[in-house]
Design an enzyme around this catalytic site. Structure first.
Site, mmCIF file in Angstrom:
data_model
loop_
_atom_site.group_PDB
_atom_site.id
_atom_site.type_symbol
_atom_site.label_atom_id
_atom_site.label_comp_id
_atom_site.label_asym_id
_atom_site.label_seq_id
_atom_site.Cartn_x
_atom_site.Cartn_y
_atom_site.Cartn_z
ATOM 1 N N GLU A 153 139.663 64.789 98.194
ATOM 2 C CA GLU A 153 138.596 65.613 97.594
ATOM 3 C C GLU A 153 138.695 66.053 96.243
ATOM 4 O O GLU A 153 137.590 66.203 95.474
ATOM 5 C CB GLU A 153 138.736 66.853 98.350
ATOM 6 N N HIS A 199 140.839 75.005 110.170
ATOM 7 C CA HIS A 199 139.492 74.154 110.074
ATOM 8 C C HIS A 199 138.452 75.331 110.434
ATOM 9 O O HIS A 199 137.405 74.807 110.862
ATOM 10 C CB HIS A 199 139.527 73.030 111.140
#
Lengths: 431, 327
Positions: B60, B129
């Protein structure tokens, strides 16, 4: 840079002042030292001076408005200066002259949440909002405060139905709704038994600053100082003779004539010097009794609006002529409401005289923080017994009200006997 | 108007914009060959080819920075994070480079980039998450944060975001990708960033809620209506810039406000609304604001705990009654 003008503290006992007259207009130039307004305090009407140069940009309060010490009353600055910040600080307290514009556009929908089903389940628990008087703050939502202010409702009179007695919108709405019913229409009698006089049943006026102060201070005195009263009947024959002689001299010398009251002021002052316990104050808050080294005699003067007590300072060290002159001048100024604070504050003892109304005797309420007040009655023609014979005499009753926290019966009696002795043998006042 | 899934609405926005402007490209993990982890970009590789729909390694920080570099050089990247949880490894690019380069270069470089992907909780995915990032990222000056609650808003706002010359973070929801809704097929359908939508009018209480929380607010409003209370529901749609004016006007009408936000509560979007309302509508408030948020704890894994963790319609009803002083 704009500066604010606040309600000044113009006397010891002043808590709020009434702006009785503006002497300048908005937009006028002012300089430090200029008198811009007159303020009615609890005691007198006084000049309000400004301490800055500039233009009077805004009168925040109007004539007749009463505001507490320290509250914004005007703004001085440069012409055209933006003072909205200074003014917005004052807007919240409801006394600002201008209503917040936004307040006018109140929410269009003011009704409460409607409810279906069991309405009783929604009945609020009524908890009394703590009143403002005992130092606890009133809990109210910002909206409720604004609505109360818009409708002139005192929050202290509203029950809060929110948590911890918080006053909320529906409480104010309930009050607004109830208001018209609060004044029930009088029932119309079919055949009135008598013709009631035309016009209103009463007239009312706002309580003046002076009235409020009199009420507060005298109630405080009666509630906190346990009063007791001592009365003597004074033979005034010698005093009348002495006064006559003194006033013959006064006429020759074109001085103020001496009144009986002046003689009594002087007699009290000299006696006070000898009785420090009577010339004292019981100061509970400070935890002390204060004995004054100087003798300042206050003299109650009736004026149109009420009562005020100008003070003859160091009366024990002043001659009768000076006492007479000062008393006359101060009384005159008191009646014109021109007295300055230093002229009516700081007495250590007070006299009050209703003799001119023919009152034989009465009791005064102690003027706090004094320990005593002397009530002076009329001089009367009385048949008295002298050497076994009834002869015409002149008598005057004096009643001393004493604060028993400092002055005991014997102490007060000894003082009063000395005052009596000075008046019955006024030559002693010269010694 | 055609009925589209949320994911289809997002795809439609990207496709329309990429057809209109060749400088736009999509880059991220699994966006090309796999047609997107959530099938948002289905068919886009076939239509635009591998130069404009680009698969990346799991990196990322690298591809977020690559996107910013491309933007500095005149392209208009759309960077997809598989979820916003993974944006944290690209944090420096997102919060430091994207919003600051235009300022620090004295306006020499524009950064017309969109970072997008699903945000917030999506069932039993455990603490790492389950992050909601709108409060976090809206703290940084220079970032726009858009958070739509339905397919139509998603399409109109994404098209506007792609055309914006500054970085926009576009927050979607995994749980809402399958949600269907009518979507405008008007030519060049765009919605302005920074405009709230009054979804339901009412006089009794204002409920502010975005994204998934918006649906909890609407459920609560329906329940409240059965009891006779008329809630006004406002979907801010854009977290930043925030359309506080619409919210303030509503609070001035209802005098009370509940904010629903699945972010954690401390220094959150809900706190910000509360601050701004007391700042701008103090004299209209009849009750303190109440927030309904996730608690200040990591998200649990267990399903029953997760149900407790997330803002529910029941909590919204309780909060509304609290500010209305009923019950």
């Amino acid at each position: 840079m704009a500066v604010t003008v606040e309600m000044p503290k113009l006397s010891d006992t002043m808590e709020e002042g009434v702006l009785s007259a503006w002497l300048v207009e908005e937009g006028d130039e002012v300089s430090a030292g200029d008198v811009v307004a007159q303020v009615e305090t609890d005691k007198a009407t006084m000049d309000l001076e400004v301490y800055d140069d500039g233009v009077l940009l805004k009168k925040v309060i109007g004539e007749g408005d009463a505001v507490p010490i320290g509250q914004l009353i005007a703004v001085i600055g440069d012409k055209g200066e933006d003072i909205s910040d200074l003014l917005s600080g004052a807007a919240g307290d409801g006394t600002a002259a201008e209503e917040d514009e936004e307040a006018a556009e109140a929410p269009s929908t003011e009704q409460q949440p409607s409810v279906s089903g069991d309405g009783a389940a929604r009945q609020p628990q009524h908890a009394r909002a703590p009143a403002g008087g005992n130092g606890q703050r009133i809990k109210a939502s910002p909206l409720a405060r604004r609505m109360a202010s818009d409708h002139g409702i005192e929050l202290t009179t509203v029950d809060g139905s929110g948590p911890q007695g918080r006053i909320i919108k529906r409480d104010i709405e309930a009050r607004i709704e109830a208001a018209p019913e609060a004044a029930p229409q009088p029932a119309v009698a079919e055949q009135p038994a008598f013709e009631a006089p035309a016009g209103d049943a009463y007239t009312s006026e706002d309580i003046s600053q002076m009235r409020k102060t009199i009420a507060r201070r005298l109630a405080q005195s009666k509630y906190t100082a346990p009063h007791f009263y001592l009365t003597v009947d004074v033979d005034m024959a010698q005093a009348i003779r002495a006064r006559k002689q003194l006033n013959e001299l006064a006429e020759e010398q074109e001085r103020a004539r001496i009144s009986f009251n002046d003689l009594i002021t002087k007699a009290c002052a000299v006696a006070l010097k000898q009785h420090p316990q009577v010339n004292s104050s019981y100061l509970a808050d400070e935890g002390e009794i204060r004995y004054y080294n100087q003798v300042h005699v206050g003299i109650a003067v009736a004026i149109d609006a009420g009562l005020i007590t100008p003070v003859i300072r160091n009366a024990d060290r002043k001659g009768l002529a000076q006492i007479a002159e000062e008393t006359r001048a101060l009384a005159e100024r008191a009646r014109n409401r021109d007295l300055q604070p230093e002229e009516f504050e700081g007495s250590t003892f007070t006299t009050t005289n209703l003799g001119m109304f023919g009152i034989e005797e009465f009791t005064g309420i102690i003027n706090p923080p004094n320990a005593c007040i002397l009530a002076i009655g009329a001089i009367r023609d009385e048949a008295v017994v002298e050497d076994g014979e009834v002869v015409p005499g002149k008598r005057m009753k004096l009643t001393l009200s004493c604060d028993h926290r400092i002055v005991d019966g014997a102490t007060g009696a000894e003082f009063l006997n000395d005052v009596q002795a000075y008046l019955e043998e006024p030559m002693n006042l010269l010694l | 108007m055609p009925e589209l899934q949320f994911r289809e609405a997002i795809r439609a926005a990207m496709v329309e914009e990429m057809e209109r402007d060749e400088d736009i490209f999509l880059m991220g993990e699994e966006v090309a060959e796999y047609n997107g982890a959530y099938k948002v970009s289905q068919g886009m590789l076939d239509q635009f080819g591998s130069e404009r729909v680009i698969d990346t390694p799991i990196s990322e920080l690298g591809f977020a920075g690559l996107g910013i570099g491309a933007a500095m050089n005149g392209l208009r990247p759309i960077i997809e994070f598989m979820t916003w949880n993974f944006s944290f490894v690209a944090f420096d690019q997102v919060v430091n480079n994207a919003p600051n380069i235009r300022y620090m270069s004295g306006g020499q470089f524009k950064i017309p980039i969109v970072f997008r992907g699903p945000n917030g909780a999506a069932g039993q995915l455990a603490a790492t998450h389950n992050n909601s990032v709108e409060s976090l990222y809206s703290n940084f000056p220079g970032l726009k944060v858009v958070c739509p609650s339905n397919p139509d808003d998603a399409k109109g706002l994404l098209k506007t975001s792609i055309r914006d010359d500054d970085p926009v973070l576009f927050l979607e929801s995994e749980l809402m990708y399958g949600m269907k809704g009518e979507v405008s097929d008007a030519d060049d359908y765009t919605l302005p960033i920074g405009t709230a939508r009054i979804a339901r009018e009412g006089d009794d209480v204002t409920i502010v809620a975005h994204s998934k929380s918006y649906w909890r607010a609407m459920e609560a409003a329906e329940e409240l209506a059965k009891e006779g209370y008329d809630a006004e529901v406002i979907d801010p749609r854009t977290i930043k810039p925030l359309d506080i004016e619409t919210i303030v006007q509503s609070v001035q009408k209802t005098n009370r406000c509940v904010v629903v936000d699945e972010s954690n509560p401390f220094a959150s979007f809900a706190s910000e609304i509360a601050f701004q309302i007391q700042d701008q509508a103090f004299d209209w408030l009849d009750a303190p604001l109440v927030r309904v948020t996730a608690p200040d704890t990591p998200a649990p894994y267990a399903g029953n705990l997760m149900d407790e963790y997330m803002p529910s319609a029941k909590e919204v009803i309780q909060a509304a009654k609290r500010v209305m002083y009923v019950d």
